[in-house]
Design a protein around this motif. Structure first.
Motif: not given
Length: 229
Positions: A83-100, A199-202
């Motif tokens: 891709g043109d850009y790279i972003v990191v996503q954890d495999a849990d549910l703490e972060y929301d991909p909508e924020d991309f 952010y929804n911390p676990r």
């Protein structure tokens, strides 16, 4: 600047409880750009590998036979990106991909080569005291050492122009990816932009893996790269 393709790199280690959920979220989000999803299993010993095998024909799936650490998994994943850009996503549910969406907008509108998603710039539930104040301290330390102004150094959501990220030699093996990449980007003089994210911390009981020693390592890494090439 127009981003045509975003590579989303997801390192996985023993995340069978949340893996299906986060993959559904990442797949469902409409970013207005092509998505490339790269899944890197880092020697999981639970049911994560079985879940990932179901996605093997749909996304890029790479397996480490032995657990090497998040940093090693990310370095392997970055090599697979187109891709043109790279972003990191954890495999849990703490972060929301909508924020991309907000991160992409900043990259396109401001020509930002690096965009961090900050959990501090909007009201969010706070993690335990160690994680919250540890994150604030690491942010302060990065700002002090490198003359930058960021509010959330250890955030997972870090987005990079691919050409830039692949030009930076990384040595990280475990959780020190965050301080290492922040230090090296800052040393290059590349501005780090931030956007507010949710952010929804676990808790540790729910699977959070970072420990006190990882915080100490992060401090050392920030200091080390300030004074060595």
């Amino acid at each position: 600047m127009k981003i045509n393709k975003l590579s989303i790199v997801i390192p996985v280690y023993n995340e069978e409880k949340t893996l299906g959920g986060i993959l559904a979220r990442v797949e469902a989000v409409d970013l207005g750009v092509e998505k490339e999803i790269i899944l890197l299993d880092d020697g999981s010993r639970d049911g994560s590998r079985g879940i990932l095998n179901e996605y093997a024909g749909k996304h890029k799936v790479v397996f480490h036979e032995k657990n090497q650490g998040k940093g090693a998994a990310l370095r392997t994943g970055f090599k697979e990106t187109t891709g043109d850009y790279i972003v990191v996503q954890d495999a849990d549910l703490e972060y929301d991909p909508e924020d991309f969406k907000k991160m992409i907008a900043v990259a396109e509108e401001k020509g930002a080569r690096v965009v961090y998603g900050s959990r501090v710039l909007q009201k969010n539930p706070k993690a335990g005291a160690f994680f919250y104040f540890g994150g604030r301290f690491l942010s302060w330390l990065a700002n002090f050492l490198y003359g930058i102004k960021i509010t959330d150094e250890p955030t997972c959501y870090k987005m990079f122009e691919t050409q830039l990220l692949k030009s930076i030699p990384l040595a990280c093996e475990k959780f020190e990816f965050c301080p290492e990449i922040t230090a090296k980007v800052a040393r290059l003089g590349v501005p780090i932009y931030e956007v507010a994210i949710s952010y929804n911390p676990r808790s540790k009981k729910e699977g959070k893996k970072i420990r006190f020693k990882d915080g100490l390592i992060a401090v050392w890494v920030l200091i080390k790269y300030r004074f060595i090439k």
